[in-house]
Write a protein that holds these residues in place. Structure first.
Motif, PDB file in Angstrom:
ATOM      1  N   VAL A 100       0.835  -1.200   0.000  1.00 34.60           N
ATOM      2  CA  VAL A 100       0.000   0.000   0.000  1.00 34.60           C
ATOM      3  C   VAL A 100       0.873   1.254   0.000  1.00 34.60           C
ATOM      4  N   LEU A 101       1.909   1.239   0.830  1.00 33.46           N
ATOM      5  CA  LEU A 101       2.792   2.406   0.891  1.00 33.46           C
ATOM      6  C   LEU A 101       3.574   2.576  -0.415  1.00 33.46           C
ATOM      7  N   GLU A 102       3.975   1.488  -1.036  1.00 33.73           N
ATOM      8  CA  GLU A 102       4.656   1.590  -2.334  1.00 33.73           C
ATOM      9  C   GLU A 102       3.750   2.251  -3.368  1.00 33.73           C
ATOM     10  N   TYR A 103       2.475   1.850  -3.378  1.00 25.83           N
ATOM     11  CA  TYR A 103       1.532   2.498  -4.292  1.00 25.83           C
ATOM     12  C   TYR A 103       1.332   3.963  -3.925  1.00 25.83           C
ATOM     13  N   ASP A 104       1.273   4.250  -2.636  1.00 21.14           N
ATOM     14  CA  ASP A 104       1.012   5.617  -2.183  1.00 21.14           C
ATOM     15  C   ASP A 104       2.166   6.547  -2.545  1.00 21.14           C
ATOM     16  N   VAL A 105       3.407   6.068  -2.416  1.00 19.53           N
ATOM     17  CA  VAL A 105       4.562   6.910  -2.738  1.00 19.53           C
ATOM     18  C   VAL A 105       4.482   7.412  -4.163  1.00 19.53           C
ATOM     19  N   GLU A 106       4.037   6.545  -5.073  1.00 22.11           N
ATOM     20  CA  GLU A 106       3.929   6.939  -6.476  1.00 22.11           C
ATOM     21  C   GLU A 106       2.664   7.747  -6.740  1.00 22.11           C
ATOM     22  N   ALA A 107       1.527   7.294  -6.205  1.00 15.88           N
ATOM     23  CA  ALA A 107       0.263   7.981  -6.485  1.00 15.88           C
ATOM     24  C   ALA A 107       0.209   9.353  -5.829  1.00 15.88           C
ATOM     25  N   ASP A 108       0.776   9.492  -4.647  1.00 14.06           N
ATOM     26  CA  ASP A 108       0.745  10.768  -3.918  1.00 14.06           C
ATOM     27  C   ASP A 108       1.841  11.729  -4.383  1.00 14.06           C
ATOM     28  N   ASP A 109       2.736  11.237  -5.242  1.00 11.99           N
ATOM     29  CA  ASP A 109       3.868  12.045  -5.695  1.00 11.99           C
ATOM     30  C   ASP A 109       4.662  12.566  -4.498  1.00 11.99           C
ATOM     31  N   LEU A 110       4.947  11.630  -3.574  1.00  5.55           N
ATOM     32  CA  LEU A 110       5.669  11.996  -2.363  1.00  5.55           C
ATOM     33  C   LEU A 110       7.064  12.535  -2.678  1.00  5.55           C
ATOM     34  N   HIS A 111       7.636  12.071  -3.771  1.00  6.98           N
ATOM     35  CA  HIS A 111       8.980  12.512  -4.127  1.00  6.98           C
ATOM     36  C   HIS A 111       9.018  14.026  -4.347  1.00  6.98           C
ATOM     37  N   GLU A 112       8.042  14.576  -5.060  1.00  3.77           N
ATOM     38  CA  GLU A 112       8.014  16.021  -5.293  1.00  3.77           C
ATOM     39  C   GLU A 112       7.833  16.792  -3.989  1.00  3.77           C
ATOM     40  N   THR A 113       7.015  16.254  -3.104  1.00  6.56           N
ATOM     41  CA  THR A 113       6.814  16.914  -1.804  1.00  6.56           C
ATOM     42  C   THR A 113       8.113  16.957  -1.012  1.00  6.56           C
ATOM     43  N   LEU A 114       8.844  15.838  -0.998  1.00  7.00           N
ATOM     44  CA  LEU A 114      10.100  15.796  -0.261  1.00  7.00           C
ATOM     45  C   LEU A 114      11.170  16.659  -0.930  1.00  7.00           C
ATOM     46  N   LEU A 115      11.111  16.787  -2.251  1.00  6.98           N
ATOM     47  CA  LEU A 115      12.053  17.683  -2.930  1.00  6.98           C
ATOM     48  C   LEU A 115      11.856  19.124  -2.482  1.00  6.98           C
ATOM     49  N   SER A 116      10.596  19.547  -2.347  1.00  6.23           N
ATOM     50  CA  SER A 116      10.325  20.905  -1.881  1.00  6.23           C
ATOM     51  C   SER A 116      10.819  21.106  -0.451  1.00  6.23           C
ATOM     52  N   ALA A 117      10.598  20.096   0.397  1.00  3.79           N
ATOM     53  CA  ALA A 117      11.100  20.192   1.772  1.00  3.79           C
ATOM     54  C   ALA A 117      12.625  20.217   1.796  1.00  3.79           C
ATOM     55  N   ARG A 118      13.246  19.444   0.905  1.00  4.92           N
ATOM     56  CA  ARG A 118      14.715  19.458   0.817  1.00  4.92           C
ATOM     57  C   ARG A 118      15.234  20.838   0.429  1.00  4.92           C
ATOM     58  N   ASP A 119      14.595  21.463  -0.554  1.00  3.18           N
ATOM     59  CA  ASP A 119      15.039  22.793  -0.985  1.00  3.18           C
ATOM     60  C   ASP A 119      14.915  23.808   0.144  1.00  3.18           C
ATOM     61  N   ASP A 120      13.811  23.715   0.902  1.00  2.00           N
ATOM     62  CA  ASP A 120      13.656  24.625   2.043  1.00  2.00           C
ATOM     63  C   ASP A 120      14.757  24.403   3.074  1.00  2.00           C
ATOM     64  N   MET A 121      15.094  23.134   3.328  1.00  2.00           N
ATOM     65  CA  MET A 121      16.126  22.855   4.320  1.00  2.00           C
ATOM     66  C   MET A 121      17.488  23.353   3.849  1.00  2.00           C
ATOM     67  N   CYS A 122      17.806  23.165   2.572  1.00  2.82           N
ATOM     68  CA  CYS A 122      19.107  23.601   2.068  1.00  2.82           C
ATOM     69  C   CYS A 122      19.221  25.122   2.031  1.00  2.82           C
TER      70      CYS A 122
END
Length: 678
Positions: A100-122
C-alpha cells in the motif's frame, strides 16, 4: 445548568490568533534572512536586468551540488515484522501495508513533496511536510507553518498550518459566518490575503497536543471556526513530523541558514567580480599626441580602424610636423600592463575566496566533479568520504523526515481505510474466515494435515489494533540518496558469499545431527539480518529455515555403522586439515629462504657494480695522465723541430692516443664483464 451553558459556549479565536502572532514574531528574523537568501538564489527579475551588478553565482552553484547530495530519489518503504518468530499474520500484514505504501509513494507524488522540503532545508535550514486526514502529504511553505516556540521538538505544544480557501470552500466547511467576514475583509482592505486569480482567504488549522484538539480560526471571526477531535490518531499526535532541520540556534528551534556562515566571502567574491569587470572595461588602447599634429592623429586612428590582415600603409603628408621624432616618440600610450596585472591579482584573490567557501560548506572537489589525473583511487575515495561526512546530517534528516511521513501514512491507512480498499491498492488476495474453514474441511476430508491460513479478518484485527500494531510491525525506508552501484554489487556479493559458505558448513552438520537443524536455522536468521538484502529476502529465508527444520525432524537417527563412518570421515578431515597446516608452514619457510637468497644476490651484485665503477674510474684517470704527458712532449718537440717534423710528431702522437683509447675501451669492457661474472 449555568456551567453546562458556559461549557457549550463557543470559544474565542483571539487567544489562538495572538499565540500565532507571537510565534511569528519569534521567527521574524529568520524569515527575513530566508527571504533575502531566496532572492539571492533565484530572482528572475533581478537576473533579467542586464544593467545590474555583475556577480559570481557561487551560491547557486553550491546549492545545485548540495541539493542532489542531500536527497535525490523517492524513498522505498519497507514494512516487516518486528520479530521473526511472531507467525504468519504479522508477515502478511506487513506485506499488505508495504504494498500500500509503495503504491502511495507513487500515487501521492511523495517525491516532489520531499524535494520541496529538501530545498527549504538547504536554503533556509527547515523543511516541513504535512499529512492530511486522507493520507495525502503536502509541502508547507515556511511562511505558512508556525509552532509554539520551544527548546526541542518534544516541548512544542501546538503546530499550525495556514490554509487558503475560496469563499465557497470556507462557507461549505465552516458556514456563512466565514463568508460574511471575508466579504467585509475584501471590501475593506485585505485584498493581498487572496492568492492568484481565484481569490482565497486565510484560515489557520491548529493541532494542540496539550488540549488534544484540532482548532480552526481566521482573522475577522471572533469565534473559532471549528473545534474537534483529531480525525486520526498517530504516535506523535501532530499530522506533521518534526521538520527537517539543518543548523539550529542552540537552545531553540530557530533555524540558521548555511548561507549566513559564508555570506562575507560571497560578498567579497561578488565585489571582486565587479571590480574585475570594471577593470576589463578599461583595457582599451588609448594614447596622446601633441596638439597641432592632428594629421598624425587622424592617420593613427585610420590605421587602427583597418581590419585587413595585409600590411597597410597610411600616408602622412606633413610628416615634418613630428619634429624629426619617430612615431613611437611622438605618441604617449596609456599603461595597460599595470591594469592587466591588477586584474590577474584580483582573479587569484577571488580564487582563494572560492576555496574558502568550499572549505566552509564542505563541498569537496570530488562532489563538484573536479579531480586531478595523477590522484590515486584512494585519495579520491578519501575526498568523497570527507564530502559525504559534511552533508551526512542533512541526508539523515531527509531520511528521517521521509520515514516519519511513511509511518504517519501507515497509521492512517491501517486505522481509517477498510481492508477491502487496502487489498485493492496492494493487489493481494486473502481468504475470508469462511473460505479458510472450507479449505480446512477439504484437507481433513482428504486426510491431509490442515494448512496454516491467514485470513482477511486476522490481518484487519492486527491493523486496527493501535496498541498491538506498533509492537508487531515496523515501518522503515531505504536510503533516499542515489546508491553507489559498485557498493551495492559488493554488498550483494558479500551476502551471497556469507550465505553460501554457511549453507556448505551447515549441511554436513544437519546431516550428521538432525536435531541441530533448528539451531542452524536460527544462526542463518541471525547472520542474514545484518545485511540489507536479508530484509528483502526475510520471508524466503524464514521459509527455507522452516523446511530445513522439518527435514531435520523427519530424519531418523543414523545407525551405529553410519555414526562410525561419520566419525572416520571427521578424523580424516581433521588429519587433512593438520596436513594442510604443516604444508602451509613449510611453504612459508621456503618463501623466507628464497627471500634471503634474493637479498644476498642483490648485495653481491651491488659489490660487483662498485668494483667495476672503481676500475673504470682508474682507467679514466690513467688515460687522462697519459694525454697530459703526450701534450707536454708535443710542446717540447714544437720548440726543437721544424713544422714538418712537428706534423709528423703530431701524427705519431695521435696514433698513440688512438691506441690508448682502444686499450681504455678494452679495459672498460673487461671491467664490466668482470662485474657481471661476479
Amino acid at each position: 445548568m449555568q456551567d453546562d451553558e458556559q461549557t457549550d459556549a463557543p470559544k474565542a479565536s483571539r487567544p489562538w490568533l495572538e499565540a500565532i502572532s507571537e510565534a511569528e514574531k519569534a521567527f521574524n528574523v529568520w524569515q527575513e534572512k530566508s527571504d533575502n537568501i531566496a532572492k539571492l538564489y533565484a530572482a528572475l527579475t533581478d537576473m533579467a536586468d542586464f544593467k545590474g551588478d555583475r556577480e559570481f553565482k557561487i551560491f547557486w552553484a553550491n546549492m545545485e551540488i548540495l541539493r542532489p547530495s542531500v536527497y535525490q530519489r523517492a524513498p522505498s518503504p519497507v514494512v516487516m515484522p518486528r520479530h521473526t518468530d511472531t507467525g504468519e499474520v504479522p508477515r502478511k500484514a506487513a506485506e499488505l501495508l508495504e504494498r500500500v505504501l509503495e503504491y502511495d509513494v507513487e500515487a501521492d507524488d511523495l517525491h516532489e513533496t520531499l524535494l520541496s522540503a529538501r530545498d527549504d532545508m538547504c536554503l533556509a535550514a527547515r523543511g516541513v511536510v504535512w499529512v492530511l486526514d486522507d493520507g495525502h502529504a503536502i509541502h508547507v511553505d515556511r511562511h505558512d507553518f508556525v509552532h509554539e516556540p520551544g527548546r526541542k521538538w518534544s516541548e512544542v505544544g501546538w503546530v499550525a498550518r495556514r490554509a487558503y480557501l475560496t469563499l465557497e470552500q470556507g462557507t461549505k466547511r465552516f458556514g456563512d459566518e466565514f463568508r460574511r467576514s471575508k466579504r467585509e475583509e475584501v471590501g475593506n482592505k485585505r485584498e493581498d490575503d487572496y492568492k492568484s486569480s481565484e481569490k482565497k482567504a486565510e484560515a489557520w488549522e491548529i493541532w494542540s497536543r496539550t488540549e488534544g484538539k484540532v482548532v480552526w480560526v481566521t482573522e475577522g471571526v471572533d469565534e473559532v471556526l471549528d473545534e474537534q477531535e483529531p480525525l486520526f490518531d498517530v504516535k506523535s499526535f501532530f499530522p506533521c513530523p518534526k521538520p527537517a532541520y539543518a543548523t539550529l540556534e542552540p537552545g531553540t528551534l530557530k533555524p540558521v541558514p548555511d548561507f549566513v556562515y559564508y555570506k562575507d566571502q560571497v560578498d567579497e567574491i561578488n565585489e571582486l567580480t565587479a571590480r574585475i569587470s570594471d577593470l576589463a572595461e578599461s583595457l582599451r588602447l588609448k594614447g596622446f599626441y601633441a596638439a597641432g599634429t592632428s594629421e598624425i592623429g587622424e592617420a593613427i586612428e585610420a590605421a587602427m580602424r583597418q581590419t585587413d590582415n595585409k600590411a597597410i600603409l597610411v600616408p602622412v603628408s606633413n610628416f615634418a610636423a613630428m619634429g624629426g621624432q619617430s612615431l613611437k616618440d611622438s605618441i604617449v600610450w596609456l599603461p595597460v600592463t599595470e591594469v592587466a596585472q591588477v586584474i590577474q591579482s584580483c582573479i587569484e584573490l577571488r580564487k582563494q575566496l572560492i576555496e574558502d567557501v568550499y572549505e566552509i560548506t564542505g563541498l569537496s572537489d570530488i562532489m563538484r566533479g573536479v579531480t586531478e589525473a595523477q590522484e590515486t583511487l584512494g585519495a579520491q575515495n578519501l575526498k568523497a568520504q570527507y564530502g559525504s561526512v559534511r552533508v551526512r546530517e542533512k541526508q539523515s534528516e531527509m531520511v528521517r523526515l521521509a520515514l516519519d511521513v511513511l509511518r504517519i501514512k501507515a497509521e492512517i491507512y491501517a486505522e481509517k481505510y477498510q481492508i477491502g480498499e487496502l487489498l485493492a491498492m496492494s493487489g493481494m488476495q486473502m481468504p475470508t474466515q469462511q473460505q479458510a474453514q472450507q479449505i480446512v474441511a477439504q484437507a481433513q476430508a482428504q486426510q491431509q494435515p490442515p494448512p496454516q491460513i491467514v485470513t482477511v479478518e486476522m490481518v484487519q484485527q492486527l491493523l486496527v489494533n493501535q496498541r498491538l500494531r506498533p509492537f508487531a510491525l515496523e515501518v522503515e525506508t531505504d536510503s533516499t540518496i542515489a546508491p553507489n552501484e559498485e557498493a551495492e554489487k559488493e554488498s550483494r556479493i558479500e551476502f551471497l558469499t556469507a550465505v553460501g559458505g554457511f549453507i556448505q558448513q551447515a549441511g554436513p552438520v544437519i546431516e550428521a545431527r538432525p536435531e541441530a537443524a533448528q539451531f542452524m536455522g536460527e544462526l542463518l536468521r541471525f547472520g542474514v539480518g545484518a545485511f540489507r538484502a536479508g530484509r528483502d529476502m526475510g520471508a524466503a529465508v524464514d521459509d527455507f529455515v522452516k523446511k530445513l527444520e522439518q527435514a531435520g525432524q523427519g530424519q531418523d537417527q543414523p545407525s551405529p555403522e553410519a555414526q562410525a563412518e561419520m566419525q572416520k570421515m571427521q578424523i580424516e578431515a581433521q588429519k587433512a586439515q593438520a596436513d594442510n597446516q604443516i604444508k602451509s608452514q613449510e611453504l612459508a619457510l621456503k618463501e623466507k629462504e628464497l627471500q634471503l637468497r634474493a637479498q644476498e644476490m642483490q648485495s653481491k651484485r651491488a659489490e660487483a657494480q662498485q668494483v667495476a665503477q672503481t676500475r673504470q674510474y682508474d682507467a679514466q684517470v690513467n688515460a687522462a695522465v697519459k694525454r697530459y704527458e703526450l701534450s707536454l712532449k708535443m710542446q717540447e718537440m714544437g720548440l726543437k723541430v721544424d713544422q714538418q717534423q712537428l706534423e709528423r710528431e703530431k701524427a705519431e702522437i695521435q696514433a698513440l692516443l688512438d691506441m690508448e683509447e682502444l686499450e681504455l675501451e678494452k679495459e672498460q669492457k673487461r671491467a664490466v664483464a668482470l662485474g657481471d661474472t661476479t
